[in-house]
Write an enzyme that holds these catalytic residues in place. Sequence first.
Site, mmCIF file in Angstrom:
data_model
loop_
_atom_site.group_PDB
_atom_site.id
_atom_site.type_symbol
_atom_site.label_atom_id
_atom_site.label_comp_id
_atom_site.label_asym_id
_atom_site.label_seq_id
_atom_site.Cartn_x
_atom_site.Cartn_y
_atom_site.Cartn_z
ATOM 1 C CD GLU A 76 -2.812 -1.171 2.433
ATOM 2 O OE1 GLU A 76 -3.658 -0.263 2.541
ATOM 3 O OE2 GLU A 76 -2.658 -2.065 3.280
ATOM 4 C CB SER A 98 -5.679 -1.292 -0.001
ATOM 5 O OG SER A 98 -5.467 -0.120 0.746
ATOM 6 C CE1 TYR A 157 -7.003 4.091 -0.961
ATOM 7 C CE2 TYR A 157 -6.556 1.931 -1.892
ATOM 8 C CZ TYR A 157 -6.748 2.748 -0.802
ATOM 9 O OH TYR A 157 -6.695 2.214 0.466
ATOM 10 N NE ARG A 192 -13.208 2.622 5.847
ATOM 11 C CZ ARG A 192 -12.042 2.386 5.248
ATOM 12 N NH1 ARG A 192 -11.088 3.289 5.212
ATOM 13 N NH2 ARG A 192 -11.830 1.211 4.688
ATOM 14 C CG ASP A 201 -14.319 -1.223 5.769
ATOM 15 O OD1 ASP A 201 -14.660 -0.038 5.927
ATOM 16 O OD2 ASP A 201 -13.189 -1.549 5.341
ATOM 17 C CD GLU A 211 -10.398 -5.155 6.399
ATOM 18 O OE1 GLU A 211 -9.299 -4.655 6.650
ATOM 19 O OE2 GLU A 211 -10.627 -5.873 5.416
ATOM 20 C CG ASN A 248 -9.608 -0.403 7.417
ATOM 21 O OD1 ASN A 248 -8.862 -1.068 6.721
ATOM 22 N ND2 ASN A 248 -10.929 -0.472 7.314
ATOM 23 N N GLY A 295 -7.410 5.469 5.070
ATOM 24 C CA GLY A 295 -6.841 6.295 4.019
ATOM 25 C C GLY A 295 -7.199 7.765 4.195
#
Length: 306
Positions: free
Chosen positions: A21, A147, A210, A249, A251, A267, A269, A273
């Site tokens: 990443e 990602s 992205y 964050r 998900d 999961e 994070n 990002g």
Amino acid sequence: MVSLTGNSHVVAIVMGGFSAEREVSLSSGRECSAALREAGYRTVEVDAGADLPARLSEISPDAVFNALHGTWGEDGCVQGILEWMRIPYTHSGVMSSALAMDKHMSKAAYIGSGLPVAESSIVALDRIQREHVMTPPYVIKPNREGSSIGVCIVDESAREPPKLSSDMPQTLMVEKYVKGRELTVSVMGDRALGVTDIVTEGWYDYDSKYLPGGSRHEMPANIPKAIESACLDYALRAHEVLGCRGLSRTDFRWDDEKGLEGLVLLETNTQPGMTPTSLSPEQARAAGVSFPDLCKWLVEDASCNR
């Protein structure tokens, strides 16, 4: 926590690094550096390499803004370096970073707190390529990557097991595929910011995350109040049970045909990002927190012993 206000303080933006990443991290780091300069800080951008401790010793920053993603930067490794050097840093600490990065272990923590997850197991690569280890449809993913790197979806019509890349880890997570919608919630300190519905043409892969136009973010999500409330509650509980700090964050997948029973956590994070297409800054703006103010808050929250 340290008091870091005004332009006399130097913040090192640690970015780049060795992970898959890397490019995302460089983008996050540049955006955060510019935002912190706008907020009045002096910043030094540091591309994290093997000489990172020496670079930080030379710079002697008042705090480190951790803009790394993936292996080494999101799994407790760089956090351990910063703890050893006694440099205050942003986001989660050693233990919570390592726990959240390991999907299998974080799921165990979720389950222990009564949070809903999709059925999954850790399976050897050679077995995955030899036979279906779960009735399709299912998802194969590296246990310690982010990602959507290395993710493979095996659809229900697949007769043969998938042929995976030779550079995949020797053990992988195999997870029941949950159809439906991709939802996500950012948590800032002790506050869940809102629910975004991520709309894509296919699935939410690396390019969808992205590339400009790769996905559409509906914020606030057009979902029933009960689902919104559950997402906010579950994300905050996940943040707490994993011991996260600063910004995280979480998900979700939601099968809207099943109502609340169709909502599962995927999961959390710990280094969301911070690129121009990223979700957490977007959710912060919707909650009344500008990007410079979000970055400033993260720096003011920086500490050791996280």
